[in-house]
Design an enzyme around this catalytic site. Structure first.
Site: not given
Length: 305
Positions: A128, A180
């Protein structure tokens, strides 16, 4: 065991008011992954999908996870990973988290299942970090634990599994991309105290509603006064989808992760299906292709097959 196949589910992060701390697993879409333990130290990544993601280990979210496992666990073995993505990158449905979590979860099984779930989350967060620049676990945790999870802390990792309410999730993925990293950059750096107090109340109410199986409380708590007002600007049709979903009978919902996907929770399957039809109609009118998914909350998370 030298070889393992995984079904890795999509996830809905934030759950409206729980930015970076709440998330839930759903049944579809899901990625398929195959991991093989190697006698050499190589990390080999192969994609069988159409998204042309990098296959160099240090540039791939699954690869970076395995490199970190090699480094921190002093492994001599390497891994071959074959990934078929059904969760489109940039969808807001945990695409990068699925690859990262699948790599850590599968590698742990191949190595004898010696790591705790918290340790698996720890390694998966490296993926991530590569994808978004931040080590967050709101997608990773429900992917690994299943159900709904609360990330009390990412460092050190402290994950609290919550119960799995018997609710339906309707998610629409309009085919526009919201990265993101970009969605994080537009967020306000400072929050007014009155907004923070309201948000804390919503998070506490949502967690309590989940634990008590109080659907009315869940619905009253699915409000975001901090992130949604800013991020929703990036999503065409957001306000219309949310307003019409509530008119149909949704408990509530909002942006899935950083978007552009939108999710809604419903008590009844028929309500979920009516919301799905409405979502398709909204994006057909906007001339934006979309994919709609109806699912129960997934209590298992990643599983072998």
């Amino acid at each position: 065991m030298k070889n393992i196949k995984l079904k890795v589910p999509a996830t809905v992060a934030n759950m409206v008011c729980g930015f970076d701390i709440l998330g839930m697993a759903i049944h579809k879409p899901y990625d398929e992954m195959e991991l093989r333990l190697l006698d050499t130290s190589d990390i080999i990544i192969r994609h069988t999908d159409q998204y042309e993601l990098p296959e160099t280990a240090s540039q791939n979210v699954a690869g970076v996870v395995l490199l970190k496992m090699q480094e921190e666990l002093h492994l001599k073995n390497g891994f071959e990973v074959i990934i078929h993505k059904n969760i489109k990158p940039g969808s807001g449905l945990g695409s990068s988290a699925a690859s990262a979590a699948g790599a850590a979860f599968g590698a742990n099984i191949l190595l004898g299942n010696t790591l705790s779930k918290e340790e698996v989350v720890h390694f998966a967060m490296y993926g991530e970090e590569l994808a978004s620049g931040v080590r967050h676990a709101d997608n990773i945790a429900p992917c690994i634990y299943g159900g709904i999870t609360l990330v009390k802390s990412s460092d050190p990792v402290d994950i609290i599994p919550l119960r799995t309410p018997d609710l339906f999730v309707t998610a629409v993925h309009p085919q526009v991309e919201v990265k993101t990293s970009d969605a994080r950059q537009i967020l306000k750096k400072n929050v007014q105290l009155k907004d923070a107090i309201q948000q804390w109340g919503n998070v506490a109410g949502l967690v309590t509603g989940i634990l008590k199986n109080d659907f009315a409380l869940i619905g009253r708590s699915l409000q975001d006064v901090i992130v949604e007002p800013v991020r929703s600007i990036l999503i065409p049709g957001f306000d219309e989808v949310k307003e019409k979903s509530m008119e149909i009978g949704a408990l509530g919902g909002g942006i899935s992760g950083s978007g552009p996907s939108i999710f809604m929770l419903s008590e009844q399957e028929e309500t979920a299906r009516q919301i799905a039809d409405m979502m398709k109609s909204v994006y057909e009118t906007l001339q934006i292709e979309s994919f709609v998914y109806i699912s129960k909350i997934n209590p298992e998370g990643i599983k072998t097959y």
